[in-house]
Design a protein around this motif. Structure first.
Motif, PDB file in Angstrom:
ATOM      1  N   LEU A  25       0.832  -1.238  -0.036  1.00 38.75           N
ATOM      2  CA  LEU A  25      -0.152   0.058   0.054  1.00 38.75           C
ATOM      3  C   LEU A  25       0.962   1.388   0.163  1.00 38.75           C
ATOM      4  CD1 LEU A  25      -2.721  -1.090   2.535  1.00 38.75           C
ATOM      5  CD2 LEU A  25      -2.822  -1.244   0.094  1.00 38.75           C
ATOM      6  N   GLN A  26       1.922   1.303   0.574  1.00 37.98           N
ATOM      7  CA  GLN A  26       3.241   2.121   0.483  1.00 37.98           C
ATOM      8  C   GLN A  26       4.385   1.740   0.348  1.00 37.98           C
ATOM      9  OE1 GLN A  26       2.850   3.865   4.577  1.00 37.98           O
ATOM     10  NE2 GLN A  26       1.193   5.386   3.726  1.00 37.98           N
ATOM     11  N   VAL A  27       5.122   2.432  -0.704  1.00 38.76           N
ATOM     12  CA  VAL A  27       6.383   2.198  -1.102  1.00 38.76           C
ATOM     13  C   VAL A  27       7.414   3.157  -0.662  1.00 38.76           C
ATOM     14  CG1 VAL A  27       8.124   1.554  -3.108  1.00 38.76           C
ATOM     15  CG2 VAL A  27       5.651   0.639  -2.924  1.00 38.76           C
ATOM     16  N   PHE A  28       8.604   3.081  -0.022  1.00 35.22           N
ATOM     17  CA  PHE A  28       9.779   3.877   0.495  1.00 35.22           C
ATOM     18  C   PHE A  28      10.973   3.445  -0.373  1.00 35.22           C
ATOM     19  CE2 PHE A  28       6.486   3.774   3.539  1.00 35.22           C
ATOM     20  CZ  PHE A  28       6.433   5.261   3.923  1.00 35.22           C
ATOM     21  N   TRP A  29      11.682   4.402  -0.640  1.00 40.13           N
ATOM     22  CA  TRP A  29      13.092   4.526  -1.052  1.00 40.13           C
ATOM     23  C   TRP A  29      13.842   5.095  -0.342  1.00 40.13           C
ATOM     24  CZ3 TRP A  29      14.612   6.147  -6.839  1.00 40.13           C
ATOM     25  CH2 TRP A  29      15.806   6.013  -7.079  1.00 40.13           C
ATOM     26  N   GLN A  30      14.770   4.961   0.420  1.00 38.21           N
ATOM     27  CA  GLN A  30      15.782   5.765   1.189  1.00 38.21           C
ATOM     28  C   GLN A  30      14.916   6.584   2.228  1.00 38.21           C
ATOM     29  OE1 GLN A  30      18.540   3.810   0.767  1.00 38.21           O
ATOM     30  NE2 GLN A  30      19.841   5.786   0.810  1.00 38.21           N
ATOM     31  N   GLY A  31      13.930   5.961   2.645  1.00 38.36           N
ATOM     32  CA  GLY A  31      12.848   6.527   3.800  1.00 38.36           C
ATOM     33  C   GLY A  31      11.826   7.613   3.155  1.00 38.36           C
ATOM     34  N   GLN A  32      11.947   7.758   1.850  1.00 42.88           N
ATOM     35  CA  GLN A  32      11.098   8.655   1.153  1.00 42.88           C
ATOM     36  C   GLN A  32      10.035   7.958   0.575  1.00 42.88           C
ATOM     37  OE1 GLN A  32      12.871  11.322  -1.722  1.00 42.88           O
ATOM     38  NE2 GLN A  32      11.087  12.242  -2.280  1.00 42.88           N
ATOM     39  N   LYS A  33       8.688   8.475   0.733  1.00 41.00           N
ATOM     40  CA  LYS A  33       7.592   7.785   0.292  1.00 41.00           C
ATOM     41  C   LYS A  33       7.290   7.919  -1.070  1.00 41.00           C
ATOM     42  CE  LYS A  33       2.548   7.282   0.971  1.00 41.00           C
ATOM     43  NZ  LYS A  33       1.418   7.802   1.362  1.00 41.00           N
ATOM     44  N   LEU A  34       7.236   6.935  -1.990  1.00 46.86           N
ATOM     45  CA  LEU A  34       7.040   7.136  -3.318  1.00 46.86           C
ATOM     46  C   LEU A  34       5.553   7.348  -3.785  1.00 46.86           C
ATOM     47  CD1 LEU A  34       9.503   4.570  -4.899  1.00 46.86           C
ATOM     48  CD2 LEU A  34       9.868   6.718  -4.178  1.00 46.86           C
ATOM     49  N   VAL A  35       5.390   7.865  -4.907  1.00 52.14           N
ATOM     50  CA  VAL A  35       3.841   8.121  -5.266  1.00 52.14           C
ATOM     51  C   VAL A  35       3.491   7.199  -6.256  1.00 52.14           C
ATOM     52  CG1 VAL A  35       2.344   9.892  -6.148  1.00 52.14           C
ATOM     53  CG2 VAL A  35       4.113  10.831  -4.593  1.00 52.14           C
ATOM     54  N   LYS A  36       2.439   6.515  -6.075  1.00 46.50           N
ATOM     55  CA  LYS A  36       1.816   5.785  -7.021  1.00 46.50           C
ATOM     56  C   LYS A  36       1.685   6.419  -8.304  1.00 46.50           C
ATOM     57  CE  LYS A  36      -1.336   1.862  -7.667  1.00 46.50           C
ATOM     58  NZ  LYS A  36      -2.460   1.221  -7.164  1.00 46.50           N
ATOM     59  N   ASP A  37       1.842   5.692  -9.475  1.00 42.84           N
ATOM     60  CA  ASP A  37       1.448   6.253 -10.926  1.00 42.84           C
ATOM     61  C   ASP A  37       2.044   7.677 -11.207  1.00 42.84           C
ATOM     62  OD1 ASP A  37       0.431   4.008 -11.477  1.00 42.84           O
ATOM     63  OD2 ASP A  37      -1.413   4.858 -10.601  1.00 42.84           O
ATOM     64  N   SER A  39       5.223  10.063 -12.474  1.00 45.23           N
ATOM     65  CA  SER A  39       6.154   9.974 -13.662  1.00 45.23           C
ATOM     66  C   SER A  39       7.744  10.315 -12.987  1.00 45.23           C
ATOM     67  CB  SER A  39       6.012  10.701 -14.737  1.00 45.23           C
ATOM     68  OG  SER A  39       5.997  12.138 -14.449  1.00 45.23           O
ATOM     69  N   VAL A  40       7.664  11.046 -11.958  1.00 38.74           N
ATOM     70  CA  VAL A  40       8.869  11.403 -11.263  1.00 38.74           C
ATOM     71  C   VAL A  40       8.770  10.844  -9.760  1.00 38.74           C
ATOM     72  CG1 VAL A  40      10.472  13.217 -10.596  1.00 38.74           C
ATOM     73  CG2 VAL A  40       9.466  13.179 -12.708  1.00 38.74           C
ATOM     74  N   ASN A  41       9.943  10.254  -9.357  1.00 37.55           N
ATOM     75  CA  ASN A  41       9.754   9.597  -7.898  1.00 37.55           C
ATOM     76  C   ASN A  41       8.537   8.849  -7.610  1.00 37.55           C
ATOM     77  OD1 ASN A  41      11.005   9.334  -5.247  1.00 37.55           O
ATOM     78  ND2 ASN A  41       9.958  11.474  -4.611  1.00 37.55           N
ATOM     79  N   GLY A  42       8.250   8.153  -8.686  1.00 37.65           N
ATOM     80  CA  GLY A  42       7.128   7.210  -8.213  1.00 37.65           C
ATOM     81  C   GLY A  42       7.401   5.822  -8.653  1.00 37.65           C
ATOM     82  N   TYR A  43       6.248   5.121  -8.748  1.00 38.05           N
ATOM     83  CA  TYR A  43       6.159   3.568  -8.996  1.00 38.05           C
ATOM     84  C   TYR A  43       4.779   3.312  -9.657  1.00 38.05           C
ATOM     85  CZ  TYR A  43       3.470   2.841  -4.916  1.00 38.05           C
ATOM     86  OH  TYR A  43       2.465   2.745  -4.056  1.00 38.05           O
ATOM     87  N   THR A  44       4.659   2.310 -10.556  1.00 38.50           N
ATOM     88  CA  THR A  44       3.505   1.568 -10.854  1.00 38.50           C
ATOM     89  C   THR A  44       3.537   0.328 -10.250  1.00 38.50           C
ATOM     90  OG1 THR A  44       4.561   0.552 -12.896  1.00 38.50           O
ATOM     91  CG2 THR A  44       3.593   2.593 -13.086  1.00 38.50           C
ATOM     92  N   LEU A  45       2.387  -0.317  -9.958  1.00 41.73           N
ATOM     93  CA  LEU A  45       2.165  -1.550  -9.322  1.00 41.73           C
ATOM     94  C   LEU A  45       1.017  -2.532 -10.065  1.00 41.73           C
ATOM     95  CD1 LEU A  45       2.073  -3.012  -6.613  1.00 41.73           C
ATOM     96  CD2 LEU A  45      -0.025  -1.924  -5.985  1.00 41.73           C
ATOM     97  N   SER A  46       1.796  -3.927 -10.275  1.00 41.57           N
ATOM     98  CA  SER A  46       0.781  -4.728 -10.966  1.00 41.57           C
ATOM     99  C   SER A  46       0.827  -5.912 -10.015  1.00 41.57           C
ATOM    100  CB  SER A  46       1.562  -5.017 -12.230  1.00 41.57           C
ATOM    101  OG  SER A  46       0.890  -6.112 -12.970  1.00 41.57           O
TER     102      SER A  46
END
Length: 68
Positions: A25-37, A39-46
């Motif tokens: 439900l939440q993803v973090f990289w180096q302690g920073q929360k990423l934003v789903k979908d 285009s920058v500093n984010g991620y997609t989920l499948s």
């Protein structure tokens, strides 16, 4: 929220795909929360696979959380 185990995905500066044990439900990289979908500093989920917009470098920390 509970931490979700990372099942596969090398943190090596080129890999952007990470598979977790459950759907995060939440993803973090180096302690920073990423934003789903995003285009920058984010991620997609499948399913349980997270594809990040940038590849984490060797030694970086990627973690995910969910409610289970």
């Amino acid at each position: 929220m509970k931490a979700i185990t990372l099942n596969s995905g090398s943190i090596d500066g080129s890999n952007k795909d990470f598979v977790f044990a459950q759907v995060p439900l939440q993803v973090f990289w180096q302690g920073q929360k990423l934003v789903k979908d995003a285009s920058v500093n984010g991620y997609t989920l499948s399913g349980t696979t997270v594809t990040m917009t940038e590849a984490p470098e060797t030694g970086d920390h990627v973690e995910a959380y969910g409610v289970y």
